[in-house]
Design a protein around this motif. Structure first.
Motif, PDB file in Angstrom:
ATOM      1  N   GLU B 143     -95.287 -23.507 -26.588  1.00  0.00           N
ATOM      2  CA  GLU B 143     -93.956 -23.330 -27.152  1.00  0.00           C
ATOM      3  C   GLU B 143     -93.469 -24.677 -27.655  1.00  0.00           C
ATOM      4  N   ASP B 175     -93.710 -19.453 -36.156  1.00  0.00           N
ATOM      5  CA  ASP B 175     -94.088 -18.676 -34.993  1.00  0.00           C
ATOM      6  C   ASP B 175     -95.422 -17.962 -35.232  1.00  0.00           C
ATOM      7  N   SER B 202     -95.584 -20.902 -30.433  1.00  0.00           N
ATOM      8  CA  SER B 202     -94.395 -20.058 -30.545  1.00  0.00           C
ATOM      9  C   SER B 202     -93.188 -20.987 -30.616  1.00  0.00           C
ATOM     10  N   VAL B 203     -92.299 -20.691 -31.532  1.00  0.00           N
ATOM     11  CA  VAL B 203     -91.174 -21.575 -31.802  1.00  0.00           C
ATOM     12  C   VAL B 203     -89.976 -21.124 -30.977  1.00  0.00           C
TER      13      VAL B 203
END
Lengths: 120, 311
Positions: B143, B175, B202-203
Motif C-alpha cells: 500500500e 491502484d 494499492s493506493v
C-alpha cells in the motif's frame, strides 16, 4: 471504503482457518498480505478473505496441501483472468461489424465442436 | 430443502459417506472453479448448507429428531472469490505471459510478449553442459500513500527473510498496477537470471483528493456570500495551495478546472488537471438579520431551480 482486516480479524471471519494454516498459506503465496509502511503489521482485504475461504474449502474437501493449493489457485486465477480478457474482446467484437461477429462466432463454435446455429 | 437430498445421500449415510458426497459436489460445482455455471452454484450452495448441518453429529441428531429445521442452517451471504477474481485490479491475476502467441501480428506484441521478453527462460546449454533456468518471480503487495502514487516517491518492503528492499514508486502509478524490480526475485539455476520482484500497488485513499486517471478531484466548501458575490479562495493541490476565483453566482456541484495541476502519468510530461467541485455550506448559525433579509428577498425574487424536474 476498502475494508481492511488484521490477522485476528481474518481468523474470526473464516472459521475453518487457524493461525498455523494462515502462516502456511502466506508462505506458499496462496494469499499475499498487503504491506503498508504506515502500519506495524500486514493487512488483508475482502478479496483475501474470500480467497482464504475458497482455499479452506478446497484444502479440506480435496485434501490439498498448501503447495498443491497454490497451484490450483493459480490456475483458477488464470481462468478468471482469461475469462475477463475474453469477455472484453468479445464485447468489442459484438459491437463491431457483422462480418467479423459472424467469423468469430464460427471459429468459437468450430473450436467447441458444436454445430453453428442457422442463419437468421 | 432436505439436507440429505441436497447431498444425494440416504438418511442412514455414515459421516464418511456424507463427506464424500459433499466433496464430489465441491469438485463438480464449486462456483469459483466453475465460473459461469449458475445451476452448479445453486447445487453447491444447497450442498454447503446441508454439509454444515450434517457434519456435526449433534446437529444432525437434532435435525433427525425434528428439533431444528434445515433452514436455520443457511450460511450467511457469502462473497465468493470469483466476485473479485475477474476484476482488473485483482492483485492475484498474475503475470502469466503469452510467450507462445508468436503467430499474432506486432499489433498485439506489447500485450502478448511484453512482460518477460528479454528474459532467457529455461533450457539446456549444450556448449557448457548442465541445465539453466531463470529464478521464479516473487510477488508482493504494497500500500502506498496517495501522494507517493501521484508524485512518485520511495518506500520499503519486507522480504520473507526479514530483510527489506527499497522500492521506487513511479509517479502517476494507479491502484492495481505492478512495479517490477528486476533480479530481486528467486535465485536462478545454473546460468539463468534471478527472478523479479513483482509488487502490486494499492493506493491509500486521501482525505481531500481523489484520482480520476491523471486528474485530481477535490470538493471545495464555500460560504453563501462567496457563492453569491464571487471570491478568491485558496484550494489545496497535490503540489501546494493555489488561489482560485469562485465566479459570482456559483452553485454547488459546479466544477472549476485548474489546468496542469493534476498528475503526470509515467512517460508523459503533461500533467492532468485538478477539478474543483464547489459545495455551498450554510453558516453554522442563521441569525435574525440573515433570515429576515432572505424572507424579504424571496418576496420579490423567487426562482425555481427544480423547473422541469418531473420523473
Amino acid at each position: 471504503m476498502m475494508m481492511e482486516y488484521t490477522e485476528e480479524q481474518v481468523l474470526a471471519e473464516v472459521p475453518q482457518l487457524d493461525r498455523a494454516m494462515l502462516v502456511r498459506f502466506v508462505a506458499a503465496e496462496v494469499v499475499i498480505p498487503v504491506q503498508a509502511p504506515t502500519r506495524a503489521t500486514p493487512i488483508f482485504r475482502e478479496i483475501d478473505v474470500a480467497r482464504l475461504r475458497l482455499a479452506c474449502e478446497l484444502g479440506d474437501c480435496l485434501e490439498l496441501q498448501e503447495d498443491a493449493l497454490a497451484v490450483v489457485m493459480g490456475l483458477i486465477d488464470q481462468v478468471h483472468a482469461l475469462r475477463a480478457d475474453l469477455h472484453a474482446v468479445l464485447s468489442l467484437v459484438d459491437a463491431g461489424p457483422d462480418a467479423l461477429r459472424r467469423e468469430v462466432q464460427s471459429i468459437l463454435y468450430q473450436r467447441h465442436g458444436v454445430a453453428e446455429p442457422d442463419e437468421q | 430443502m432436505d439436507p440429505y437430498e441436497a447431498l444425494g445421500v440416504s438418511k442412514t449415510a455414515t459421516a464418511a459417506e456424507i463427506k464424500k458426497a459433499y466433496r464430489k459436489i465441491v469438485k463438480e460445482s464449486h462456483p469459483d472453479i466453475n465460473p459461469g455455471d449458475k445451476a452448479g452454484e445453486e447445487r453447491f450452495k444447497a450442498a454447503a448448507a446441508a454439509y454444515d448441518l450434517l457434519k456435526d453429529p449433534e446437529k444432525r441428531a437434532r435435525f433427525d429428531r425434528g428439533e431444528i429445521d434445515a433452514s436455520g442452517q443457511e450460511r450467511p451471504e457469502q462473497h465468493f472469490y470469483r466476485q473479485y477474481a475477474g476484476a482488473q485490479d485483482n492483485p492475484y491475476r498474475g503475470t502469466q505471459g503469452f510467450d507462445d502467441y508468436e503467430d499474432l501480428s506486432d499489433f498485439f506484441a506489447s500485450f502478448t510478449r511484453g512482460a518477460r521478453a528479454e528474459r532467457g527462460g529455461a533450457g539446456h546449454d549444450h556448449m557448457h553442459g548442465g541445465f539453466h533456468a531463470d529464478g521464479a518471480d516473487m510477488r508482493y503487495r504494497l500500500e502506498v500513500s496517495f501522494m507517493d502514487a501521484a508524485l512518485g516517491g520511495s518506500t520499503r518492503i519486507t522480504l520473507p527473510d526479514g530483510a527489506s528492499l527499497e522500492v521506487q514508486i513511479p509517479r502517476g502509478i494507479a491502484d492495481g498496477q505492478t512495479i517490477r524490480l528486476r533480479g530481486k526475485g528467486g535465485a536462478p539455476i545454473g546460468k539463468g537470471r534471478p527472478g523479479d520482484a513483482l509488487i502490486t500497488v494499492s493506493v491509500a485513499p486521501h482525505k481531500l483528493f481523489r484520482r480520476e486517471g491523471d486528474n485530481i478531484r477535490v470538493t471545495l466548501p464555500i460560504t453563501i456570500d462567496e457563492a453569491i458575490l464571487g471570491a478568491k479562495v485558496e484550494v489545496p493541490t497535490i503540489s501546494g495551495p493555489v488561489n482560485v476565483t469562485v465566479p459570482k453566482g456559483a452553485s454547488s456541484g459546479q466544477v472549476l478546472r485548474l489546468r496542469g495541476r493534476g498528475v503526470a502519468l509515467r512517460g508523459k510530461d503533461a500533467r492532468g488537471d485538478q477539478l474543483v467541485e464547489l459545495k455551498i455550506v450554510a453558516p453554522p448559525k442563521v441569525d435574525d438579520a440573515l433570515a429576515d433579509f432572505m424572507a424579504d428577498w424571496r418576496k420579490k425574487n423567487s426562482y425555481d431551480p427544480r423547473k422541469g424536474m418531473t420523473a
